[in-house]
Design a protein around this motif. Structure first.
Motif, PDB file in Angstrom:
ATOM      1  N   GLU A 180       3.410 -18.645 -26.920  1.00 23.88           N
ATOM      2  CA  GLU A 180       3.637 -19.160 -25.670  1.00 23.88           C
ATOM      3  C   GLU A 180       3.592 -17.758 -24.708  1.00 23.88           C
ATOM      4  OE1 GLU A 180       7.774 -19.119 -27.844  1.00 23.88           O
ATOM      5  OE2 GLU A 180       5.650 -19.840 -28.155  1.00 23.88           O
ATOM      6  N   ASP A 181       3.493 -16.543 -25.101  1.00 27.15           N
ATOM      7  CA  ASP A 181       3.046 -15.438 -24.474  1.00 27.15           C
ATOM      8  C   ASP A 181       1.562 -15.333 -23.943  1.00 27.15           C
ATOM      9  OD1 ASP A 181       5.682 -14.503 -24.744  1.00 27.15           O
ATOM     10  OD2 ASP A 181       5.314 -13.635 -26.781  1.00 27.15           O
ATOM     11  N   GLU A 182       0.839 -16.145 -24.557  1.00 30.12           N
ATOM     12  CA  GLU A 182      -0.641 -15.864 -24.287  1.00 30.12           C
ATOM     13  C   GLU A 182      -0.895 -16.149 -22.543  1.00 30.12           C
ATOM     14  OE1 GLU A 182      -3.011 -14.547 -25.935  1.00 30.12           O
ATOM     15  OE2 GLU A 182      -1.657 -14.212 -27.591  1.00 30.12           O
ATOM     16  N   PRO A 183      -0.544 -17.246 -22.128  1.00 28.70           N
ATOM     17  CA  PRO A 183      -0.843 -17.454 -20.574  1.00 28.70           C
ATOM     18  C   PRO A 183      -0.240 -16.208 -19.746  1.00 28.70           C
ATOM     19  CG  PRO A 183       0.261 -19.429 -21.556  1.00 28.70           C
ATOM     20  CD  PRO A 183       0.344 -18.323 -22.440  1.00 28.70           C
ATOM     21  N   LEU A 184       0.932 -15.669 -20.089  1.00 30.74           N
ATOM     22  CA  LEU A 184       1.528 -14.382 -19.363  1.00 30.74           C
ATOM     23  C   LEU A 184       0.538 -13.476 -19.467  1.00 30.74           C
ATOM     24  CD1 LEU A 184       4.096 -12.873 -17.857  1.00 30.74           C
ATOM     25  CD2 LEU A 184       4.907 -12.816 -20.261  1.00 30.74           C
ATOM     26  N   LEU A 185       0.102 -12.893 -20.852  1.00 29.98           N
ATOM     27  CA  LEU A 185      -0.820 -11.920 -20.947  1.00 29.98           C
ATOM     28  C   LEU A 185      -2.142 -11.974 -20.328  1.00 29.98           C
ATOM     29  CD1 LEU A 185       0.674 -11.044 -24.655  1.00 29.98           C
ATOM     30  CD2 LEU A 185       1.172  -9.939 -22.618  1.00 29.98           C
ATOM     31  N   ALA A 186      -2.609 -13.240 -20.614  1.00 24.83           N
ATOM     32  CA  ALA A 186      -3.787 -13.233 -19.698  1.00 24.83           C
ATOM     33  C   ALA A 186      -3.895 -12.858 -18.462  1.00 24.83           C
ATOM     34  CB  ALA A 186      -4.151 -14.683 -20.089  1.00 24.83           C
ATOM     35  N   VAL A 187      -2.862 -13.298 -17.570  1.00 20.71           N
ATOM     36  CA  VAL A 187      -2.655 -12.546 -16.279  1.00 20.71           C
ATOM     37  C   VAL A 187      -2.760 -11.223 -16.312  1.00 20.71           C
ATOM     38  CG1 VAL A 187      -1.640 -12.755 -14.001  1.00 20.71           C
ATOM     39  CG2 VAL A 187      -1.845 -14.833 -15.839  1.00 20.71           C
ATOM     40  N   LEU A 188      -1.800 -10.860 -17.099  1.00 23.89           N
ATOM     41  CA  LEU A 188      -1.420  -9.409 -16.956  1.00 23.89           C
ATOM     42  C   LEU A 188      -2.500  -8.489 -17.469  1.00 23.89           C
ATOM     43  CD1 LEU A 188       2.400  -9.410 -18.041  1.00 23.89           C
ATOM     44  CD2 LEU A 188       1.754  -8.963 -15.848  1.00 23.89           C
ATOM     45  N   GLU A 189      -3.207  -9.024 -18.412  1.00 25.37           N
ATOM     46  CA  GLU A 189      -4.477  -8.111 -18.728  1.00 25.37           C
ATOM     47  C   GLU A 189      -5.603  -8.137 -17.834  1.00 25.37           C
ATOM     48  OE1 GLU A 189      -3.776  -8.771 -23.807  1.00 25.37           O
ATOM     49  OE2 GLU A 189      -5.063 -10.219 -22.624  1.00 25.37           O
ATOM     50  N   ARG A 190      -5.593  -8.772 -16.998  1.00 22.74           N
ATOM     51  CA  ARG A 190      -6.458  -8.682 -15.637  1.00 22.74           C
ATOM     52  C   ARG A 190      -5.786  -7.986 -14.673  1.00 22.74           C
ATOM     53  NH1 ARG A 190      -7.104 -14.353 -16.736  1.00 22.74           N
ATOM     54  NH2 ARG A 190      -5.908 -14.819 -15.013  1.00 22.74           N
ATOM     55  N   ASP A 191      -4.487  -8.270 -14.361  1.00 20.85           N
ATOM     56  CA  ASP A 191      -3.880  -7.441 -13.299  1.00 20.85           C
ATOM     57  C   ASP A 191      -2.270  -7.043 -13.840  1.00 20.85           C
ATOM     58  OD1 ASP A 191      -2.747  -6.492 -11.086  1.00 20.85           O
ATOM     59  OD2 ASP A 191      -2.763  -8.034  -9.718  1.00 20.85           O
ATOM     60  N   GLY A 192      -1.998  -5.898 -14.204  1.00 16.74           N
ATOM     61  CA  GLY A 192      -0.876  -5.494 -14.618  1.00 16.74           C
ATOM     62  C   GLY A 192       0.263  -5.642 -13.638  1.00 16.74           C
ATOM     63  N   ARG A 193      -0.146  -5.617 -12.280  1.00 10.85           N
ATOM     64  CA  ARG A 193       0.935  -5.507 -11.321  1.00 10.85           C
ATOM     65  C   ARG A 193       0.994  -7.209 -10.530  1.00 10.85           C
ATOM     66  NH1 ARG A 193       2.759  -1.063  -9.193  1.00 10.85           N
ATOM     67  NH2 ARG A 193       3.001  -1.897  -7.134  1.00 10.85           N
ATOM     68  N   ALA A 194       0.382  -8.011 -11.329  1.00 14.55           N
ATOM     69  CA  ALA A 194       0.732  -9.516 -10.731  1.00 14.55           C
ATOM     70  C   ALA A 194       1.898  -9.752 -10.469  1.00 14.55           C
ATOM     71  CB  ALA A 194       0.032 -10.424 -11.840  1.00 14.55           C
ATOM     72  N   SER A 195       2.226 -10.412  -9.547  1.00 12.49           N
ATOM     73  CA  SER A 195       3.513 -10.768  -9.173  1.00 12.49           C
ATOM     74  C   SER A 195       4.262 -11.831  -9.824  1.00 12.49           C
ATOM     75  CB  SER A 195       3.504 -11.164  -7.427  1.00 12.49           C
ATOM     76  OG  SER A 195       3.110 -12.669  -7.460  1.00 12.49           O
ATOM     77  N   TYR A 196       5.666 -11.908  -9.870  1.00  8.14           N
ATOM     78  CA  TYR A 196       6.118 -12.793 -10.467  1.00  8.14           C
ATOM     79  C   TYR A 196       6.111 -14.376 -10.144  1.00  8.14           C
ATOM     80  CZ  TYR A 196       8.792  -9.168 -12.770  1.00  8.14           C
ATOM     81  OH  TYR A 196       8.997  -7.823 -13.648  1.00  8.14           O
ATOM     82  N   PRO A 197       5.721 -14.422  -8.985  1.00  5.35           N
ATOM     83  CA  PRO A 197       5.302 -15.724  -8.586  1.00  5.35           C
ATOM     84  C   PRO A 197       4.015 -16.400  -9.100  1.00  5.35           C
ATOM     85  CG  PRO A 197       6.296 -14.725  -6.553  1.00  5.35           C
ATOM     86  CD  PRO A 197       6.227 -13.807  -7.694  1.00  5.35           C
ATOM     87  N   GLU A 198       3.123 -15.182  -9.151  1.00  3.67           N
ATOM     88  CA  GLU A 198       1.668 -15.495 -10.025  1.00  3.67           C
ATOM     89  C   GLU A 198       2.142 -15.815 -11.440  1.00  3.67           C
ATOM     90  OE1 GLU A 198      -1.709 -12.696  -8.614  1.00  3.67           O
ATOM     91  OE2 GLU A 198      -0.003 -11.846  -7.841  1.00  3.67           O
TER      92      GLU A 198
END
Length: 323
Positions: A180-198
């Motif tokens: 279940e961490d994969e969707p979270l990491l998929a965003v952060l691996e593109r932008d490590g500063r992605a906001s919590y709402p994103e």
């Protein structure tokens, strides 16, 4: 460490992001004694002109995953195409062209054994223009990963670094990734500063749950926030990899000594023809020579050194690499 284009404040912003890539601009500004708008402006300029990217990385060493450095010798006219093809793979993290364009150097961190087998036993051997493959398994990291290179130059004081870091968890969870961490990491691996709402939208979890899980992953060491940028913009355009053979009894002491050198950005013990791999950054050829004949040359226990300067970096942490 200042260059003709970037000044000390730019370096301090880079050092702050190395310390905590998700630190709000307001916290960075307070630590550096400037305004939020100044930090935001410098950040945007570094992204546009220095290729700055802030991304999440899975730490293979902490997670117990195999990591390799591949040294691929190939026909000169095919090296760029092979490097570009490898750069598109999710299991590669660093790729460079070297040896006059006849060699591709590739750091790979397969997430599953099948990925490793597919690359080393399948795709690469079947590529007609590949002449030779040497695979060096990384055994122990002396420097690199979450340890940034700019911090070696004292851009920030100890007090500033402490103010930027978040307080560590008293009892961090074991370093483990869940499906279940994969969707979270998929965003952060593109932008490590992605906001919590994103992150909330991407995962379908509550904002508090996302915050809590990301904090757990970072505290355990399973995930860290890394930065990439063009080192020439801070005055260090020349990069080389050193293939070092140290006496077995001196392996650890040599590795620790190398990790402390200002010129080294990555130091790892390895299995293969040599037993240490080191990435070195220098201002020019004279600077590289000064390092090889000076700090490195004085180390007791070093038996052999092969130096391979990079012609071009094809991939740093992300692809395509900023140019």
């Amino acid at each position: 460490m200042e260059s003709d284009t970037f000044d000390r404040l730019d370096l301090q912003v880079l050092a702050a992001l190395e310390t905590d890539g998700r630190a709000p601009f307001s916290r960075i500004a307070a630590v550096l004694g400037v305004s939020d708008q100044t930090v935001a402006r410098r950040y945007r300029r570094l992204c546009a002109e220095a290729g700055l990217r802030v991304v999440a990385m899975r730490d293979g060493h902490v997670l117990g995953q195999d990591q390799w450095m591949l040294r691929i010798r190939c026909a000169p006219d095919s090296a760029p195409a092979i490097a570009e093809a490898l750069a598109k793979r999710r299991d590669t993290s660093w790729i460079g062209l070297a040896s006059g364009g006849t060699e591709v150097l590739c750091a790979t961190r397969p997430r599953h054994p099948a990925d490793h087998d597919d690359l080393l036993l399948g795709k690469l051997p079947r590529t007609p223009s590949v002449v030779e493959i040497r695979a060096h398994q990384l055994l122990h990291r002396f420097y690199g990963g979450s340890s940034g290179w700019i911090r070696k130059f004292g851009a920030l004081t100890g007090e500033q670094i402490a103010a930027l870091r978040t307080a560590p968890e008293a009892h961090p969870a074991p370093p483990r990734l869940e499906p279940e961490d994969e969707p979270l990491l998929a965003v952060l691996e593109r932008d490590g500063r992605a906001s919590y709402p994103e992150l909330q939208r991407a995962t379908g979890r509550s904002e508090s749950a996302v915050k809590r899980r990301l904090a757990q992953l970072r505290a355990s060491g399973a995930v860290y926030i890394d930065t990439e940028y063009q080192t020439q913009t801070v005055g260090y355009p020349l990069a080389a990899i050193l293939w070092i053979t140290a006496a077995p009894a001196a392996l650890h002491s040599v590795g620790e000594a190398l990790a402390a050198h200002e010129e080294t950005a990555w130091v790892s013990a390895t299995a293969g023809p040599c037993n240490l791999l080191v990435t070195v950054l220098a201002r020019d050829a004279a600077g590289l020579y000064a390092y090889l004949s000076g700090p490195l040359g004085r180390l007791e226990g070093v038996r052999h050194v092969e130096t391979t300067p990079f012609l071009r970096r094809v991939k740093q942490l992300t692809y395509p690499a900023p140019r």
